[in-house]
Design an enzyme around this catalytic site. Structure first.
Site, mmCIF file in Angstrom:
data_model
loop_
_atom_site.group_PDB
_atom_site.id
_atom_site.type_symbol
_atom_site.label_atom_id
_atom_site.label_comp_id
_atom_site.label_asym_id
_atom_site.label_seq_id
_atom_site.Cartn_x
_atom_site.Cartn_y
_atom_site.Cartn_z
ATOM 1 C CG HIS A 1 -1.530 -1.005 -7.857
ATOM 2 N ND1 HIS A 1 -2.083 -0.185 -6.863
ATOM 3 C CD2 HIS A 1 -1.514 -2.237 -7.430
ATOM 4 C CE1 HIS A 1 -2.619 -0.951 -5.700
ATOM 5 N NE2 HIS A 1 -2.269 -2.096 -6.268
ATOM 6 N NE ARG B 1 -4.235 -1.721 0.020
ATOM 7 C CZ ARG B 1 -4.012 -2.815 -0.925
ATOM 8 N NH1 ARG B 1 -2.909 -3.107 -1.677
ATOM 9 N NH2 ARG B 1 -4.830 -3.642 -1.005
ATOM 10 C CD GLU C 1 -1.498 2.971 -6.458
ATOM 11 O OE1 GLU C 1 -2.111 2.252 -6.878
ATOM 12 O OE2 GLU C 1 -0.306 3.042 -5.969
#
Length: 351
Positions: free
Chosen positions: A312, A263, A292
């Site tokens: 990601h 995270r 993000e």
């Protein structure tokens, strides 16, 4: 849905590609699908969730009081195609007795693969080296023996010990350790939630399995000081917010590498940018960044040549994404019809 159609309605916030037939071929539910190849608009979701029995969401889709009020009392289940569930108000779900499904386990191997990849990329200056070739500057490059050198992940005759550290030591961390052992990792240290009791039997078994000189749980300070490569693999939330801050980074070794595949909020981006710029640590490999996807070329971390950032993509393999979508659909259907959900969070209600 017509007045004579009593099929439960489910709302799907993104086209799930090859997994969609698992929903569309069913005759016992009405599927309402966000029709565009981009993030689901909030206004569309609030309008279409009315009267729905279930909703399948992704990380950007916030599940809060606003959404539940729009849905009304018919909503039985929220299924998220993710391991994280910070976007879901879990206390509210429990209060309303709405079941919640998520997708753990199925992405363990893919994220572990990427974690090792980022450790290698960051340690070997992949960002700067790749850019040199991509920008056409290799022909003009003035080679010297130590240009682009970085810390080696594996052990050598001159560096016979390597310590890998984990902030969080769950399934993905243990899978990552398994991949690192062939590189010659000799010591493993980790820090876990203060609420969780040490699992000494598990640790002893892992140490023996991987023939490590040591595998032990340590405090945060020692984790920072001793890790040659530190993997951040802990859940997000208030408890871990900016756990990796300036004070933490200052304790790390000058040749250490930080990898975050969990995270973005766990790592203070400004502090990490400073640590890289002022050479408190060697490099960083990031799959997640706080804020993000609004990470442009002017972001402090994007400007750092020893910071490798990917958008990601930890679970981005065909196999894993299909498994995640299938798990999310199975959770959704189980919740709608009051049957077993393969991966359920908390209590909820069954029919």
């Amino acid at each position: 849905m017509s007045s004579g159609d009593v099929r439960p309605k489910v709302v799907i916030c993104r086209d799930l590609g090859p997994a969609m037939p698992l929903l569309m071929d069913r005759t016992d539910i009405e599927v309402v699908l966000w029709p565009e190849n981009r993030g689901c608009e909030r206004a569309w979701l609030l309008e279409n969730i009315k009267g729905a029995a279930g909703v399948l969401v992704l990380l950007p889709d916030t599940v809060n009081a606003e959404l539940l009020e729009a849905a009304g009392p018919s909503l039985r289940v929220v299924s998220t195609m993710s391991v994280g569930y910070e976007h879901i108000d879990m206390p509210l779900m429990a209060q309303r007795k709405i079941r919640v499904g998520y997708t753990p386990d199925v992405l363990t191997e893919a994220v572990a693969d990427l974690s090792v990849m980022l450790a290698l990329m960051a340690g070997r200056n992949d960002g700067a080296a790749y850019t040199l070739v991509k920008d056409g500057d290799w022909p003009k490059f003035n080679w010297s023996p130590f240009t682009f050198c970085g810390p080696q992940l594996s052990t050598t005759a001159s560096s016979p010990t390597r310590t890998v550290g984990f902030l969080g030591f769950g399934r993905i961390a243990q899978a990552t350790l398994t991949r690192l052992v062939p590189f010659g990792i000799t010591h493993c240290i980790y820090s876990g939630s203060p609420r969780a009791a040490p699992d000494t039997a598990r640790d002893a078994a892992l140490r023996a399995k991987h023939t490590l000189a040591a595998l032990e749980r340590v405090d945060i300070d020692r984790l920072a000081r001793e890790s040659d490569v530190l993997f951040v693999l802990t859940p997000g939330g208030d408890e871990t917010y900016h756990l990796v801050d300036a004070a933490f980074l200052r304790k790390m070794k000058p040749l250490s590498v930080l990898v975050n595949t969990s995270r973005g909020t766990v790592v203070d981006s400004d502090a990490l940018a400073t640590a890289l710029r002022e050479k408190w640590i060697w490099g960083a490999g990031l799959d997640v960044v706080e804020g993000e996807p609004k990470i442009g070329k002017d972001h402090p971390l994007a400007k750092e040549p020893r910071c490798v950032i990917v958008p990601h993509i930890g679970s981005a393999t065909f196999q894993t994404r299909m498994d995640m979508a299938t798990r999310a659909i199975d959770n959704l259907v189980g919740g709608v019809f009051g049957t077993e959900m393969p991966a359920e969070l908390g209590g909820g209600r069954k029919l």
